[in-house]
Design a protein around this motif. Structure first.
Motif, PDB file in Angstrom:
ATOM      1  N   ILE A  71       0.849  -1.186   0.000  1.00 32.18           N
ATOM      2  CA  ILE A  71       0.000   0.000   0.000  1.00 32.18           C
ATOM      3  C   ILE A  71       0.892   1.247   0.000  1.00 32.18           C
ATOM      4  N   THR A  72       0.677   2.111  -0.994  1.00 34.61           N
ATOM      5  CA  THR A  72       1.465   3.337  -1.081  1.00 34.61           C
ATOM      6  C   THR A  72       1.007   4.335  -0.017  1.00 34.61           C
ATOM      7  N   LYS A  73       1.785   5.387   0.160  1.00 35.93           N
ATOM      8  CA  LYS A  73       1.442   6.421   1.145  1.00 35.93           C
ATOM      9  C   LYS A  73       0.101   7.090   0.840  1.00 35.93           C
ATOM     10  N   ASP A  74      -0.290   7.125  -0.441  1.00 38.42           N
ATOM     11  CA  ASP A  74      -1.593   7.704  -0.797  1.00 38.42           C
ATOM     12  C   ASP A  74      -2.700   6.651  -0.892  1.00 38.42           C
ATOM     13  N   GLY A  75      -2.438   5.452  -0.339  1.00 41.78           N
ATOM     14  CA  GLY A  75      -3.474   4.435  -0.211  1.00 41.78           C
ATOM     15  C   GLY A  75      -3.726   3.575  -1.432  1.00 41.78           C
ATOM     16  N   LYS A  76      -2.856   3.622  -2.417  1.00 39.45           N
ATOM     17  CA  LYS A  76      -3.041   2.783  -3.603  1.00 39.45           C
ATOM     18  C   LYS A  76      -2.356   1.433  -3.410  1.00 39.45           C
ATOM     19  N   ILE A  77      -2.880   0.444  -4.104  1.00 38.66           N
ATOM     20  CA  ILE A  77      -2.348  -0.915  -4.058  1.00 38.66           C
ATOM     21  C   ILE A  77      -1.376  -1.076  -5.222  1.00 38.66           C
ATOM     22  N   VAL A  78      -0.187  -1.565  -4.926  1.00 41.76           N
ATOM     23  CA  VAL A  78       0.793  -1.838  -5.980  1.00 41.76           C
ATOM     24  C   VAL A  78       0.536  -3.263  -6.488  1.00 41.76           C
ATOM     25  N   MET A  79       0.306  -3.358  -7.792  1.00 44.24           N
ATOM     26  CA  MET A  79       0.003  -4.636  -8.429  1.00 44.24           C
ATOM     27  C   MET A  79       0.991  -4.883  -9.568  1.00 44.24           C
ATOM     28  N   VAL A  80       1.023  -6.121 -10.019  1.00 44.57           N
ATOM     29  CA  VAL A  80       1.784  -6.463 -11.212  1.00 44.57           C
ATOM     30  C   VAL A  80       0.847  -7.176 -12.182  1.00 44.57           C
ATOM     31  N   GLU A  81       1.064  -6.916 -13.446  1.00 48.99           N
ATOM     32  CA  GLU A  81       0.349  -7.668 -14.475  1.00 48.99           C
ATOM     33  C   GLU A  81       1.371  -8.575 -15.133  1.00 48.99           C
ATOM     34  N   GLN A  82       1.022  -9.851 -15.240  1.00 54.88           N
ATOM     35  CA  GLN A  82       1.937 -10.778 -15.889  1.00 54.88           C
ATOM     36  C   GLN A  82       1.174 -11.875 -16.611  1.00 54.88           C
ATOM     37  N   TYR A  83       1.840 -12.448 -17.587  1.00 54.11           N
ATOM     38  CA  TYR A  83       1.259 -13.531 -18.368  1.00 54.11           C
ATOM     39  C   TYR A  83       1.349 -14.820 -17.564  1.00 54.11           C
ATOM     40  N   ARG A  84       0.250 -15.535 -17.504  1.00 50.80           N
ATOM     41  CA  ARG A  84       0.200 -16.822 -16.816  1.00 50.80           C
ATOM     42  C   ARG A  84      -0.049 -17.918 -17.844  1.00 50.80           C
ATOM     43  N   LYS A  85       1.003 -18.644 -18.170  1.00 52.36           N
ATOM     44  CA  LYS A  85       0.953 -19.652 -19.232  1.00 52.36           C
ATOM     45  C   LYS A  85      -0.132 -20.714 -19.016  1.00 52.36           C
ATOM     46  N   PRO A  86      -0.322 -21.240 -17.796  1.00 55.61           N
ATOM     47  CA  PRO A  86      -1.383 -22.250 -17.641  1.00 55.61           C
ATOM     48  C   PRO A  86      -2.774 -21.727 -18.030  1.00 55.61           C
ATOM     49  N   LEU A  87      -2.973 -20.409 -17.927  1.00 48.53           N
ATOM     50  CA  LEU A  87      -4.267 -19.804 -18.262  1.00 48.53           C
ATOM     51  C   LEU A  87      -4.282 -19.218 -19.668  1.00 48.53           C
ATOM     52  N   GLU A  88      -3.097 -19.087 -20.288  1.00 49.27           N
ATOM     53  CA  GLU A  88      -2.941 -18.471 -21.609  1.00 49.27           C
ATOM     54  C   GLU A  88      -3.507 -17.046 -21.638  1.00 49.27           C
ATOM     55  N   ARG A  89      -3.208 -16.288 -20.574  1.00 46.51           N
ATOM     56  CA  ARG A  89      -3.673 -14.900 -20.489  1.00 46.51           C
ATOM     57  C   ARG A  89      -2.913 -14.162 -19.400  1.00 46.51           C
ATOM     58  N   THR A  90      -3.067 -12.856 -19.370  1.00 43.00           N
ATOM     59  CA  THR A  90      -2.458 -12.077 -18.304  1.00 43.00           C
ATOM     60  C   THR A  90      -3.445 -11.932 -17.154  1.00 43.00           C
ATOM     61  N   LEU A  91      -2.890 -11.758 -15.969  1.00 38.42           N
ATOM     62  CA  LEU A  91      -3.669 -11.456 -14.775  1.00 38.42           C
ATOM     63  C   LEU A  91      -3.019 -10.276 -14.072  1.00 38.42           C
ATOM     64  N   VAL A  92      -3.833  -9.525 -13.361  1.00 38.27           N
ATOM     65  CA  VAL A  92      -3.340  -8.480 -12.472  1.00 38.27           C
ATOM     66  C   VAL A  92      -3.336  -9.086 -11.082  1.00 38.27           C
ATOM     67  N   GLU A  93      -2.182  -9.034 -10.410  1.00 39.41           N
ATOM     68  CA  GLU A  93      -2.011  -9.712  -9.126  1.00 39.41           C
ATOM     69  C   GLU A  93      -1.203  -8.853  -8.169  1.00 39.41           C
ATOM     70  N   ILE A  94      -1.297  -9.202  -6.893  1.00 39.72           N
ATOM     71  CA  ILE A  94      -0.360  -8.629  -5.944  1.00 39.72           C
ATOM     72  C   ILE A  94       0.975  -9.348  -6.141  1.00 39.72           C
ATOM     73  N   PRO A  95       2.088  -8.708  -5.801  1.00 43.73           N
ATOM     74  CA  PRO A  95       3.387  -9.371  -5.944  1.00 43.73           C
ATOM     75  C   PRO A  95       3.454 -10.634  -5.085  1.00 43.73           C
ATOM     76  N   ALA A  96       4.151 -11.632  -5.606  1.00 50.75           N
ATOM     77  CA  ALA A  96       4.249 -12.911  -4.892  1.00 50.75           C
ATOM     78  C   ALA A  96       5.451 -13.685  -5.410  1.00 50.75           C
ATOM     79  N   GLY A  97       5.843 -14.690  -4.658  1.00 50.38           N
ATOM     80  CA  GLY A  97       6.929 -15.550  -5.102  1.00 50.38           C
ATOM     81  C   GLY A  97       7.145 -16.698  -4.146  1.00 50.38           C
TER      82      GLY A  97
END
Length: 183
Positions: A51-77
């Motif tokens: 969460i940024t100082k102005d209350g926004k959520i930081v997300m990443v968009e990435q291609y997910r091969k099992p789904l054959e599409r992009t998703l917008v997600e929270i960072p993870a690993g």
């Protein structure tokens, strides 16, 4: 021991990859009968709700091969061998977003698909974000686009199926509850 427990009689390794292992276990059921269980072993993962100082959520968009599409997600690993989940959260936040945080709070840990996998995800809230110069680079096979959005925008993305993974939906619902109830 639970009266519902299944006793493992044998384990047959099927596949060992970079991230997962797959095995078939023969088990004895509580009623004495036998069955087979296909099991995916995963080292575990973290997900970060930044969460940024102005209350926004930081997300990443990435291609997910099992789904054959992009998703917008929270960072993870995934957890590295011997790595504490909190260390992983700090590392993944920096690698995927270029941000570091002043405060990291564990929200909850949950299993993603306990019917066939042992993957556990440790969800953290990251606050007091700042961009780091010379941030750690993302994995060489990982390509993401950074986004920042409001809670309302994230909820709209869920409705539009642009956010469709469990960890991100869970995190957005947590944030909505926190905002409404001041958790």
């Amino acid at each position: 021991m639970s009266r519902l427990e299944e006793k493992t009689l044998s384990t047959e390794p099927i596949f060992e990859g970079k991230i997962i292992k797959v095995q078939v276990d023969e088990v004895e059921l509580p009623d004495g009968k036998r069955s087979k269980r296909e099991i995916v072993k995963h080292p575990g993962a973290v997900a970060i709700l930044p969460i940024t100082k102005d209350g926004k959520i930081v997300m990443v968009e990435q291609y997910r091969k099992p789904l054959e599409r992009t998703l917008v997600e929270i960072p993870a690993g995934k957890l590295e061998p011997g790595e504490d989940p909190e260390q992983t959260a700090h590392r993944e936040l920096e690698e995927e977003t270029g941000y570091v945080c002043e405060k990291l709070t564990h929200i909850i840990s949950f299993y993603t698909s306990p019917g066939f996998a042992n993957e556990i995800v440790h969800l953290y809230l990251a606050e007091g974000l700042s961009k780091k110069e010379n941030a750690k680079a993302a994995d060489e096979d990982e390509f993401v686009e950074l986004m920042e959005m409001t809670l309302e925008e994230a909820e709209q993305y869920i409705k539009e199926n642009k956010i469709a993974d469990a960890k991100t939906v869970y995190a957005i619902q947590y944030l909505k509850l926190k905002k409404g109830n001041r958790l």
